[in-house]
Scaffold this motif. Structure first.
Motif, PDB file in Angstrom:
ATOM      1  N   THR A   3       0.853  -1.185   0.000  1.00  0.00           N
ATOM      2  CA  THR A   3       0.000   0.000   0.000  1.00  0.00           C
ATOM      3  C   THR A   3       0.888   1.234   0.000  1.00  0.00           C
ATOM      4  O   THR A   3       1.722   1.402   0.902  1.00  0.00           O
ATOM      5  CB  THR A   3      -0.905   0.008   1.248  1.00  0.00           C
ATOM      6  N   SER A   4       0.737   2.097  -0.988  1.00  0.00           N
ATOM      7  CA  SER A   4       1.590   3.284  -1.076  1.00  0.00           C
ATOM      8  C   SER A   4       1.068   4.390  -0.150  1.00  0.00           C
ATOM      9  O   SER A   4      -0.144   4.595  -0.015  1.00  0.00           O
ATOM     10  CB  SER A   4       1.645   3.791  -2.521  1.00  0.00           C
ATOM     11  N   ILE A   5       2.014   5.078   0.482  1.00  0.00           N
ATOM     12  CA  ILE A   5       1.667   6.066   1.505  1.00  0.00           C
ATOM     13  C   ILE A   5       2.498   7.328   1.318  1.00  0.00           C
ATOM     14  O   ILE A   5       3.703   7.258   1.055  1.00  0.00           O
ATOM     15  CB  ILE A   5       1.921   5.499   2.923  1.00  0.00           C
ATOM     16  N   VAL A   6       1.859   8.473   1.470  1.00  0.00           N
ATOM     17  CA  VAL A   6       2.562   9.736   1.690  1.00  0.00           C
ATOM     18  C   VAL A   6       2.343  10.085   3.152  1.00  0.00           C
ATOM     19  O   VAL A   6       1.199  10.157   3.620  1.00  0.00           O
ATOM     20  CB  VAL A   6       2.046  10.860   0.779  1.00  0.00           C
ATOM     21  N   PHE A   7       3.430  10.294   3.875  1.00  0.00           N
ATOM     22  CA  PHE A   7       3.351  10.570   5.315  1.00  0.00           C
ATOM     23  C   PHE A   7       3.665  12.031   5.569  1.00  0.00           C
ATOM     24  O   PHE A   7       4.593  12.592   4.970  1.00  0.00           O
ATOM     25  CB  PHE A   7       4.337   9.692   6.075  1.00  0.00           C
ATOM     26  N   MET A   8       2.923  12.647   6.473  1.00  0.00           N
ATOM     27  CA  MET A   8       3.126  14.051   6.807  1.00  0.00           C
ATOM     28  C   MET A   8       3.216  14.210   8.313  1.00  0.00           C
ATOM     29  O   MET A   8       2.283  13.880   9.042  1.00  0.00           O
ATOM     30  CB  MET A   8       1.968  14.900   6.264  1.00  0.00           C
ATOM     31  N   GLY A   9       4.354  14.710   8.788  1.00  0.00           N
ATOM     32  CA  GLY A   9       4.550  14.910  10.219  1.00  0.00           C
ATOM     33  C   GLY A   9       5.806  15.717  10.455  1.00  0.00           C
ATOM     34  O   GLY A   9       6.636  15.865   9.547  1.00  0.00           O
ATOM     35  N   THR A  10       5.968  16.216  11.656  1.00  0.00           N
ATOM     36  CA  THR A  10       7.122  17.059  11.944  1.00  0.00           C
ATOM     37  C   THR A  10       7.844  16.706  13.239  1.00  0.00           C
ATOM     38  O   THR A  10       9.028  16.395  13.214  1.00  0.00           O
ATOM     39  CB  THR A  10       6.703  18.550  11.942  1.00  0.00           C
ATOM     40  N   PRO A  11       7.194  16.708  14.410  1.00  0.00           N
ATOM     41  CA  PRO A  11       7.934  16.553  15.666  1.00  0.00           C
ATOM     42  C   PRO A  11       8.214  15.099  16.018  1.00  0.00           C
ATOM     43  O   PRO A  11       7.824  14.164  15.295  1.00  0.00           O
ATOM     44  CB  PRO A  11       6.997  17.189  16.690  1.00  0.00           C
ATOM     45  N   GLN A  12       8.856  14.915  17.151  1.00  0.00           N
ATOM     46  CA  GLN A  12       9.203  13.580  17.639  1.00  0.00           C
ATOM     47  C   GLN A  12       7.964  12.703  17.801  1.00  0.00           C
ATOM     48  O   GLN A  12       8.039  11.481  17.633  1.00  0.00           O
ATOM     49  CB  GLN A  12       9.953  13.699  18.972  1.00  0.00           C
ATOM     50  N   PHE A  13       6.842  13.298  18.127  1.00  0.00           N
ATOM     51  CA  PHE A  13       5.581  12.551  18.264  1.00  0.00           C
ATOM     52  C   PHE A  13       5.321  11.664  17.049  1.00  0.00           C
ATOM     53  O   PHE A  13       4.818  10.541  17.175  1.00  0.00           O
ATOM     54  CB  PHE A  13       4.429  13.549  18.438  1.00  0.00           C
ATOM     55  N   ALA A  14       5.658  12.158  15.861  1.00  0.00           N
ATOM     56  CA  ALA A  14       5.353  11.437  14.620  1.00  0.00           C
ATOM     57  C   ALA A  14       6.397  10.379  14.268  1.00  0.00           C
ATOM     58  O   ALA A  14       6.143   9.530  13.394  1.00  0.00           O
ATOM     59  CB  ALA A  14       5.229  12.434  13.468  1.00  0.00           C
ATOM     60  N   LYS A  52      12.076  14.475   9.357  1.00  0.00           N
ATOM     61  CA  LYS A  52      12.985  14.561   8.211  1.00  0.00           C
ATOM     62  C   LYS A  52      14.237  13.721   8.455  1.00  0.00           C
ATOM     63  O   LYS A  52      14.694  13.006   7.552  1.00  0.00           O
ATOM     64  CB  LYS A  52      13.384  16.013   7.963  1.00  0.00           C
ATOM     65  N   GLN A  53      14.769  13.798   9.659  1.00  0.00           N
ATOM     66  CA  GLN A  53      15.976  13.032   9.970  1.00  0.00           C
ATOM     67  C   GLN A  53      15.740  11.530   9.791  1.00  0.00           C
ATOM     68  O   GLN A  53      16.588  10.817   9.264  1.00  0.00           O
ATOM     69  CB  GLN A  53      16.429  13.345  11.395  1.00  0.00           C
ATOM     70  N   LEU A  54      14.574  11.059  10.221  1.00  0.00           N
ATOM     71  CA  LEU A  54      14.262   9.637  10.068  1.00  0.00           C
ATOM     72  C   LEU A  54      14.079   9.279   8.597  1.00  0.00           C
ATOM     73  O   LEU A  54      14.613   8.265   8.125  1.00  0.00           O
ATOM     74  CB  LEU A  54      12.999   9.297  10.856  1.00  0.00           C
ATOM     75  N   ALA A  55      13.347  10.089   7.853  1.00  0.00           N
ATOM     76  CA  ALA A  55      13.095   9.794   6.445  1.00  0.00           C
ATOM     77  C   ALA A  55      14.396   9.736   5.656  1.00  0.00           C
ATOM     78  O   ALA A  55      14.596   8.842   4.813  1.00  0.00           O
ATOM     79  CB  ALA A  55      12.151  10.841   5.856  1.00  0.00           C
ATOM     80  N   GLU A  56      15.287  10.683   5.899  1.00  0.00           N
ATOM     81  CA  GLU A  56      16.560  10.699   5.175  1.00  0.00           C
ATOM     82  C   GLU A  56      17.413   9.481   5.512  1.00  0.00           C
ATOM     83  O   GLU A  56      18.162   8.991   4.673  1.00  0.00           O
ATOM     84  CB  GLU A  56      17.312  11.989   5.489  1.00  0.00           C
ATOM     85  N   LYS A  57      17.300   8.985   6.721  1.00  0.00           N
ATOM     86  CA  LYS A  57      18.042   7.777   7.119  1.00  0.00           C
ATOM     87  C   LYS A  57      17.679   6.597   6.225  1.00  0.00           C
ATOM     88  O   LYS A  57      18.515   5.729   5.932  1.00  0.00           O
ATOM     89  CB  LYS A  57      17.722   7.455   8.584  1.00  0.00           C
ATOM     90  N   TYR A  58      16.429   6.563   5.750  1.00  0.00           N
ATOM     91  CA  TYR A  58      15.961   5.454   4.911  1.00  0.00           C
ATOM     92  C   TYR A  58      15.886   5.832   3.440  1.00  0.00           C
ATOM     93  O   TYR A  58      15.345   5.061   2.635  1.00  0.00           O
ATOM     94  CB  TYR A  58      14.597   4.970   5.410  1.00  0.00           C
ATOM     95  N   GLY A  59      16.398   6.991   3.085  1.00  0.00           N
ATOM     96  CA  GLY A  59      16.420   7.403   1.689  1.00  0.00           C
ATOM     97  C   GLY A  59      15.059   7.742   1.118  1.00  0.00           C
ATOM     98  O   GLY A  59      14.856   7.674  -0.106  1.00  0.00           O
ATOM     99  N   ILE A  60      14.119   8.129   1.975  1.00  0.00           N
ATOM    100  CA  ILE A  60      12.779   8.499   1.518  1.00  0.00           C
ATOM    101  C   ILE A  60      12.792   9.972   1.100  1.00  0.00           C
ATOM    102  O   ILE A  60      13.372  10.821   1.769  1.00  0.00           O
ATOM    103  CB  ILE A  60      11.742   8.276   2.635  1.00  0.00           C
ATOM    104  N   GLU A  61      12.141  10.267   0.004  1.00  0.00           N
ATOM    105  CA  GLU A  61      12.093  11.646  -0.480  1.00  0.00           C
ATOM    106  C   GLU A  61      11.382  12.538   0.540  1.00  0.00           C
ATOM    107  O   GLU A  61      10.305  12.196   1.042  1.00  0.00           O
ATOM    108  CB  GLU A  61      11.360  11.718  -1.820  1.00  0.00           C
ATOM    109  N   VAL A  62      11.991  13.698   0.826  1.00  0.00           N
ATOM    110  CA  VAL A  62      11.447  14.638   1.800  1.00  0.00           C
ATOM    111  C   VAL A  62      11.088  15.944   1.103  1.00  0.00           C
ATOM    112  O   VAL A  62      11.902  16.512   0.365  1.00  0.00           O
ATOM    113  CB  VAL A  62      12.453  14.924   2.931  1.00  0.00           C
ATOM    114  N   LEU A  63       9.879  16.412   1.336  1.00  0.00           N
ATOM    115  CA  LEU A  63       9.402  17.684   0.787  1.00  0.00           C
ATOM    116  C   LEU A  63       9.094  18.622   1.950  1.00  0.00           C
ATOM    117  O   LEU A  63       8.478  18.209   2.938  1.00  0.00           O
ATOM    118  CB  LEU A  63       8.163  17.469  -0.068  1.00  0.00           C
ATOM    119  N   GLN A  64       9.498  19.905   1.813  1.00  0.00           N
ATOM    120  CA  GLN A  64       9.367  20.835   2.931  1.00  0.00           C
ATOM    121  C   GLN A  64       8.830  22.206   2.506  1.00  0.00           C
ATOM    122  O   GLN A  64       9.461  23.229   2.762  1.00  0.00           O
ATOM    123  CB  GLN A  64      10.723  21.030   3.622  1.00  0.00           C
ATOM    124  N   PRO A  65       7.662  22.253   1.910  1.00  0.00           N
ATOM    125  CA  PRO A  65       7.138  23.565   1.529  1.00  0.00           C
ATOM    126  C   PRO A  65       6.791  24.409   2.756  1.00  0.00           C
ATOM    127  O   PRO A  65       6.217  23.900   3.726  1.00  0.00           O
ATOM    128  CB  PRO A  65       5.878  23.218   0.734  1.00  0.00           C
TER     129      PRO A  65
END
Length: 317
Positions: A3-14, A52-65
């Motif tokens: 199942t393809s997912i776009v994830f949106m979150g910012t703080p440690q909670f996410a 962002k730090q977690l996503a980059e660790k796994y090579g997931i594309e990060v968008l930051q508008p």
């Protein structure tokens, strides 16, 4: 097929929530949206969000508008045609056309028992208001803030020693587990969402500087709730001995007093007991006067020996 997912979150909670999706091969996180890097600390170091730090660790594309609406990133996400969009404390409103782009659903992992505490600070308000419990709601996302139908919900107690920080951690794990339990039924179309009761809606807007101020006329229990609800950040404050002072920790006491709120009931080398509202009392354990380091009450009293029984220690601005 995943199942393809776009994830949106910012703080440690996410972070635990995103990590759980990454760890399960049946889910494919195509991209992550998070808030732009911001400067933190005294040296104003430009810092990426925990997500962002977690996503980059796994090579997931990060968008930051900075603002998602009408941004190039908006079209980029829509063109991914994800099965699911999952948000957890992202920090921006999502345009309707983005919500409609999810093939299955756009859902949010929210840190309260909706419809109570819609908004940006649900965990803080639950502690500040002295609630006995809070929880996680997984809901469909709609244009109106936190107003979508609730797909799943689970409660957790707020203990007397909990603060906003400990509840963030507990609810993050609860949100992770509830999401993983809910997703298979959501994908298979087996969920039974429940509409929120509009008569029970309570809002929890982001904490303002005005709301950081502690009214010393509240009861000792209410002062303790507010101190814990604003800890570890931004911390509540009151004017003590003429200085705006951040309060880290207090203890409500069983003893009562007829002294007016803010007056010293007892001062020793190691204890400062103050009067609060309705004849209640509390002791301050740790604090930080403006321009000084945080300190325990013993260190503070060494430099404030004028705070003796009967002195009006706390005042208005």
């Amino acid at each position: 097929m995943s199942t393809s997912i776009v994830f949106m979150g910012t703080p440690q909670f996410a972070v635990p929530i995103l990590q759980s999706l990454i760890d399960h091969p049946e889910y494919d996180v195509k991209a992550v949206l998070t808030q732009p890097d911001h400067r933190i600390g005294r040296k104003h170091v430009l810092t990426a969000s925990p997500v962002k730090q977690l996503a980059e660790k796994y090579g997931i594309e990060v968008l930051q508008p900075a603002k998602l609406a009408k941004s190039p990133e908006l079209d980029q996400i829509i063109n991914l045609h994800p099965d699911l969009m999952i948000t957890a404390a992202y920090g921006q409103f999502l345009p309707t056309k983005l919500l409609e782009a999810a093939k299955i659903a756009a859902i949010n992992v929210h840190g309260s028992l909706l419809p109570k505490y819609r908004g940006g600070a649900p965990i803080q308000y639950a502690v500040i208001n002295g609630d006995k419990e809070t929880g996680i709601s997984i809901m469909y996302m709609v244009k109106k803030m936190d107003a979508g139908d609730v797909i799943a919900q689970e409660a957790i107690p707020i203990e007397k020693d909990d603060d906003a920080g400990t509840m963030f951690d507990k609810l993050s794990i609860l949100g992770r587990d509830l999401l993983l339990k809910t997703l298979p039924d959501l994908i298979a179309g087996r969920v039974h969402p429940v509409a929120q009761d509009p008569t029970k809606v309570v809002f929890s807007p982001n904490i303002s500087s005005e709301q950081e101020r502690i009214d010393y006329r509240m009861t000792a229990a209410q002062i303790d709730d507010k101190v814990r609800g604003l800890r570890p950040a931004p911390l509540g404050n009151m004017v003590i001995d003429g200085l705006r002072t951040k309060i880290y920790d207090v203890t409500p006491l069983d003893e009562t007093t007829d002294r007016p709120a803010g007056q010293v009931v007892r001062a020793t080398k190691h204890q400062l007991v103050l009067a609060a509202g309705d004849g209640t009392t509390y002791q301050i354990n740790r604090l930080k006067p403006a321009g000084k380091q945080a300190m325990d009450i013993t260190a503070y009293l060494n430099g404030h020996q004028q705070l003796k029984k009967g002195v009006q220690a706390v005042s208005d601005d």
